[in-house]
Design an enzyme around this catalytic site. Structure first.
Site, PDB file in Angstrom:
ATOM      1  N   CYS A  62      40.410  43.099  89.992  1.00 31.01           N
ATOM      2  CA  CYS A  62      39.644  42.944  88.746  1.00 31.01           C
ATOM      3  C   CYS A  62      39.017  41.553  88.663  1.00 31.01           C
ATOM      4  O   CYS A  62      39.720  40.557  88.438  1.00 31.01           O
ATOM      5  CB  CYS A  62      40.563  43.203  87.551  1.00 31.01           C
ATOM      6  N   CYS A  65      39.426  39.701  85.291  1.00 26.89           N
ATOM      7  CA  CYS A  65      40.816  39.231  85.137  1.00 26.89           C
ATOM      8  C   CYS A  65      40.973  37.830  85.720  1.00 26.89           C
ATOM      9  O   CYS A  65      41.680  36.988  85.156  1.00 26.89           O
ATOM     10  CB  CYS A  65      41.791  40.174  85.837  1.00 26.89           C
TER      11      CYS A  65
END
Length: 303
Positions: A62, A65
């Site tokens: 991700c 993230c």
């Protein structure tokens, strides 16, 4: 958020210590940032009765993230044990991902006395993270969760050594006011800081953020949207909904609403809308791609 998150299956499982913490009953945690797992989450829930726990649901693949997680970790460490950060790898911990109904990540949820409190989904700027943390501490205090975790060990000592210098007095005054929800006092403190140093970029950013918080706390979402729908060219009505959208993380919706309003207004009525857009651009950050896109659209409408 209650009903949207089901933690019942994790509440009563044995409290294996999360990675990075001392075993249960040791009394002192070596760090305020831990890796939580399906097996250790029972202990995390218990800790949330002492301090609010911020749960960061992430994955290695991700990209957003990797932008958000370091900011959350930095802000958590600065609070010196008043908040615990529990990092959850959703790929390795499917029960937690299912319990939090993590349809997209990064997803950040707080726990106060075992109850989930929404924070944000998606990458957000550091200033917004700080403000949400301040609101979290306020909600925690209202619910009697005001403890501080005893932190020891080399990691904590290293974090203390790397801590940023204390905030200037007026900035500290503003931050303390934000923590208790006194936005008027925070605005006054930032305005004093700018009177002393008009180039204080942190004060400029802080003032914009706290003015937004002050505006939205007086608004009712449903009433504001109804008023804006009934009067598409009412500048204040559109400002109200744009503020609510930005505060809720719907940045593109806020920009699109004001750009549409700007395009429809006569040229002699556009200045307040342009000024509000510029203010909101500053809150999100000049490098943010959503700001770059909206700023280009505004330029095309101007010229």
């Amino acid at each position: 958020m209650r009903g949207a998150v089901d933690l019942s299956s994790l509440r009563n499982r044995p409290a294996a210590p999360p990675s990075g913490t001392a075993p249960a009953g040791a009394g002192v945690l070596p760090d305020v940032v831990v890796d939580a797992t399906d097996e250790s989450f029972g202990q995390i829930l218990e800790i949330s009765r002492t301090v609010p726990v911020v749960v960061d649901l992430w994955a290695e693949w991700c990209g957003p993230c990797k932008q958000l997680s370091p900011i959350i970790e930095k802000v958590t460490r600065e609070l010196g044990g008043r908040v615990l950060l529990a990092k959850v790898d959703v790929d390795a911990n499917p029960q937690l991902a299912q319990g939090f109904r993590a349809q997209s990540i990064p997803m950040v949820v707080a726990l106060i006395a075992g109850q989930p409190v929404p924070m944000f989904t998606g990458a957000v700027p550091e200033q917004q993270v700080r403000e949400v943390f301040a609101q979290l501490l306020q909600v925690a205090a209202q619910n009697g969760v005001t403890g501080t975790l005893p932190i020891g060990g080399s990691e904590a000592e290293g974090a203390e050594a790397d801590a940023e210098p204390p905030l200037p007095p007026l900035h500290a005054e503003a931050f303390a006011a934000i923590e208790v929800g006194d936005y008027a006092a925070a605005i006054t403190a930032y305005e004093k800081a700018l009177a002393e140093n008009p180039r204080d970029e942190d004060a400029i950013a802080g003032l914009g953020q706290v003015r937004l918080l002050d505006r939205v706390q007086k608004l009712d979402l449903q009433e504001a949207r109804a008023a804006a729908a009934a009067a598409p060219l009412d500048v204040q009505a559109q400002f109200d909904v744009a503020d609510l959208d930005l505060a809720g993380g719907h940045v593109e919706d806020a920009f699109a609403r004001l750009l549409e309003l700007f395009a429809q207004l006569p040229s002699d009525q556009r200045t307040p809308v342009r000024e509000r857009l510029v203010e909101l651009f500053g809150l999100v950050g000049a490098a943010d791609p959503r700001v770059v896109s909206a700023r280009n659209r505004l330029s095309s409408l101007l010229f």
